[in-house]
Design an enzyme around this catalytic site. Structure first.
Site, PDB file in Angstrom:
ATOM      1  N   ASP A 148       0.809  -0.966  -0.030  1.00  0.00           N
ATOM      2  CA  ASP A 148       0.289   0.323   0.390  1.00  0.00           C
ATOM      3  C   ASP A 148       1.105   1.515   0.223  1.00  0.00           C
ATOM      4  O   ASP A 148       1.906   0.907  -0.059  1.00  0.00           O
ATOM      5  CB  ASP A 148      -1.438   0.455   1.969  1.00  0.00           C
TER       6      ASP A 148
HETATM    7  N1  URA Z   1      -1.521  -6.153   3.943  1.00  0.00           N
HETATM    8  C1  URA Z   1      -1.756  -4.515   4.139  1.00  0.00           C
HETATM    9  O1  URA Z   1      -2.789  -4.257   4.236  1.00  0.00           O
HETATM   10  N2  URA Z   1      -1.044  -3.697   3.676  1.00  0.00           N
HETATM   11  C2  URA Z   1       0.164  -4.152   2.395  1.00  0.00           C
HETATM   12  O2  URA Z   1       0.935  -3.372   2.266  1.00  0.00           O
HETATM   13  C3  URA Z   1       0.394  -5.025   2.749  1.00  0.00           C
HETATM   14  C4  URA Z   1       0.173  -6.016   3.313  1.00  0.00           C
END
Ligand code: URA
Length: 241
Positions: free
Chosen positions: A103
């Protein structure tokens, strides 16, 4: 492949630089001077020289980045900075892409490569490649959560997660945890905590398969994988599968 791509990949400059080099007559393919950037060469069979020195062809690049927050795990975006934008031009020339997504507000280990076969192996749901995250959670994480993650938790749409291994490092007003999962659903870690009524306030990936985040890398920094890291990563996966 085109001669200008081969020369760029060999570290002889941007496509524009190598165009000039070609025009200058410095480049020979099998002893014949080649001036056109569009000339097709066979990297394994043709001998390419620049000012008489043989060029070593290199196809793949493998980079480990400590991804900072605020940068997208994508190859391009109209408005926002991507992990590819923060690479040096000599690495961008290889056209790497991020293996999986973190993310925008997640930090940590991101593998960037142009080796599609390895990327495919690492991302295949069939391979169950473990990924470990460090996270700070609002509120007290308990052994009940550890059990819930081991059994699998349910997302809103009814999907039940595969077993995850939760390790509580510190439990209090905020908790520090490590979580290892073998799947990569959208917002997986955040949604797993949501499923037990808790909120992730900081998330960082620390490993993926055999690859561990190099803690020497500052946020936004990256380095090439060592040969051992590449071998180890590849040895876990059979490209035939
Ligand atoms: N899980 C998440 O919620 N975000 C990420 O970036 C990776 C795994």
């Amino acid at each position: 492949m085109r001669i200008d791509k081969l020369l760029s990949n060999a570290g002889l400059g941007s496509r524009k630089d190598v165009k000039k080099l070609l025009k200058s007559g410095a480049v020979k393919v099998n002893e014949t001077v080649i001036k056109s950037s569009k000339e097709q060469v066979e990297p394994d069979a043709d001998v390419v020289t620049v000012h008489g020195e043989e060029v070593q062809y290199r196809e793949f690049i493998y980079l480990m980045m400590n991804k900072p927050q605020g940068v997208l795990s994508a190859t391009e975006d109209k408005y926002q900075e991507t992990v590819i934008d923060i690479l040096q031009p000599e690495d961008q020339i290889f056209e790497p892409f991020p293996v999986g997504r973190l993310d925008k507000d997640t930090e940590g280990l991101l593998l960037l490569t142009n080796d599609g076969s390895l990327a495919h192996q690492l991302l295949s749901p069939k391979k169950h490649v473990p990924k470990t995250y460090f996270a700070v959670i609002e509120g007290k994480v308990t052994e009940q959560d550890t059990k819930a993650f081991r059994d699998g938790v349910e997302f809103d749409e009814g999907y039940v997660t595969k077993p995850g291994e939760l390790n509580i490092l510190k439990s209090g007003l905020t908790s520090d945890i490590e979580l290892t999962i073998t799947e990569g659903k959208f917002h997986q870690v955040k949604r797993m905590f949501e499923a037990v009524g808790k909120k992730v306030v900081y998330l960082k990936r620390i490993s993926m398969g055999s690859l561990q985040l190099d803690e020497e890398l500052e946020l936004g920094e990256y380095r090439e994988l060592t040969n051992e890291e590449i071998e180890e990563l590849k040895s876990g996966y059979n490209p035939e599968d």
